[in-house]
Design an enzyme around this catalytic site. Structure first.
Site, PDB file in Angstrom:
ATOM      1  N   GLY A 132       0.845  -1.141  -0.040  1.00  0.00           N
ATOM      2  CA  GLY A 132      -0.099   0.108  -0.038  1.00  0.00           C
ATOM      3  C   GLY A 132       0.841   1.265   0.006  1.00  0.00           C
ATOM      4  O   GLY A 132       1.830   1.237  -0.354  1.00  0.00           O
ATOM      5  N   GLU A 133       0.423   2.444   0.501  1.00  0.00           N
ATOM      6  CA  GLU A 133       1.211   3.771   0.594  1.00  0.00           C
ATOM      7  C   GLU A 133       1.070   4.389  -0.705  1.00  0.00           C
ATOM      8  O   GLU A 133       1.771   5.439  -0.671  1.00  0.00           O
ATOM      9  CB  GLU A 133       2.497   3.629   1.264  1.00  0.00           C
ATOM     10  CG  GLU A 133       2.412   2.728   2.808  1.00  0.00           C
ATOM     11  CD  GLU A 133       3.818   2.547   3.155  1.00  0.00           C
ATOM     12  OE1 GLU A 133       4.708   3.196   2.501  1.00  0.00           O
ATOM     13  OE2 GLU A 133       3.991   2.282   4.493  1.00  0.00           O
TER      14      GLU A 133
END
EC number: 2.4.2.21
Length: 361
Positions: free
Chosen positions: A319-320
């Site tokens: 993610g991120e």
């Protein structure tokens, strides 16, 4: 001030004439027709985006990371402490997280946006768009009100458009939030919009023990049954079973598309946000570029519904915005071949499938 409906109505259509010109140009470059595969198709897609004025190019690059906590964390669907959201958001301001390192490598700026972190005070260095200290527990109530969802969408769209005015031509989306791969961020949205059973889309997220997976599936199913989101209404889905980070990512997609500019998706959570955003405005789909295939269980289901094929398969599920940052050089490569390769006609080369009339038309 423009309303959300006003902004959605400003999303321009892709320019088919510009894409046809780009196709002819690419077919006339120093190579066999089609030999650069999906890079060619990507360059043509970019050429059709009005914000790039018919010429694939990359100016400034930005990855917008939407950070929020989720009330559904209380249901035991994540193993990480909720405090990790605030800690990791602060680490992003220091440039030490995965997305920050990959974005720096790609020459992109990371914009860390607090849309709903559960902390007593604002975190220094974050862009403050906080709606509340975390969303509601969707296993027992809606994630947020429709008004909250619409206001956050509008705020993020306006922020994205401002970045475009300041020279950003390539956007990436990312998120940060404990428990967000559960109904609050992805699985319930994907299940609702695609019509697939939660068991088909719910995965382990950030290393959830497999013996807890049945509970996670049950939570997703309960959230959908309780809140009854309308699959045809993207705002309703986000408000009832989404989260502030999902709303924020959808806002980036809508904002970039309203400027006629591309936006790189990240992983599973961004697919869910894209599904909701496309329900609000199907016109945004040509502006969405899938960076990588998430390792999450429901990834292929979501991508198939969107009609998108990722460029990378790195077995990532961080993610991120990490995948979006990683794929930015691919966009630049597509632009480079379009703008910098020589032409067959200039070298007096004629290949099967290429004709002088084609090259000069």
């Amino acid at each position: 001030m423009q309303t959300l409906a006003d902004l959605l109505n400003t999303i321009p259509a892709i320019d088919p004439a510009a894409m046809s010109r780009a196709q002819r140009h690419i077919d006339g470059l120093l190579k066999p027709v089609g030999s650069l595969g999906r890079l060619e198709a990507l360059a043509i897609q970019l050429a059709g985006m009005p914000g790039l004025n018919g010429i694939p190019h990359v100016g400034k690059k930005a990855v917008l990371v939407m950070c929020a906590d989720h009330g559904v964390w209380e249901e035991g669907v994540a193993i990480s402490p909720k405090e990790v959201t605030a800690i990791q958001a602060e680490n992003m301001t220091r440039g030490t997280t995965g997305v920050c390192v990959l974005a720096a490598q790609a020459g992109a700026n990371v914009h860390v946006v607090d849309v709903g972190i559960d902390s007593a005070e604002p975190i220094p260095g974050l862009i403050n768009m906080r709606v509340a200290r975390g969303s509601g527990n969707i296993a027992s109530a809606p994630a947020m009100s429709r008004r909250q969802a619409e206001k956050l969408l509008l705020d993020v769209i306006c922020y994205t458009r401002e970045l475009a005015k300041n020279g950003v031509t390539l956007f990436g989306v990312g998120e940060l939030g404990m428990a967000n791969t559960t109904p609050a961020a992805a699985a319930a949205i994907v299940s609702t919009i695609t019509g697939r059973d939660p068991e088909e889309v719910v995965g382990i997220g950030a290393n959830l023990p497999t013996d807890k997976l049945a509970n996670k599936i049950d939570v997703v199913r309960r959230a959908i049954t309780l809140n009854q989101p309308n699959p045809q209404d993207g705002v309703d889905v986000l408000a009832k079973v989404g989260g502030f980070d999902l709303v924020g990512m959808a806002g980036v997609m809508l904002g970039a598309a309203s400027c006629g500019l591309p936006v790189l998706l990240d992983g599973f959570l961004s697919y869910a946000a894209a599904l909701a955003a496309c329900q609000m405005s199907p016109a945004i789909k040509p502006y969405l570029i899938p960076s990588h295939l998430s390792a999450e269980k429901g990834a292929r289901i979501a991508l198939s519904h969107l009609g998108l094929e990722p460029y990378l398969n790195m077995e990532m599920r961080l993610g991120e915005g990490s995948g979006a940052a990683l794929a930015m050089p691919i966009i630049e490569a597509a632009c480079a071949i379009y703008n910098n390769m020589g032409e067959l006609a200039a070298s007096n080369i004629v290949l099967p499938g290429n004709t002088t009339s084609d090259l000069n038309s």
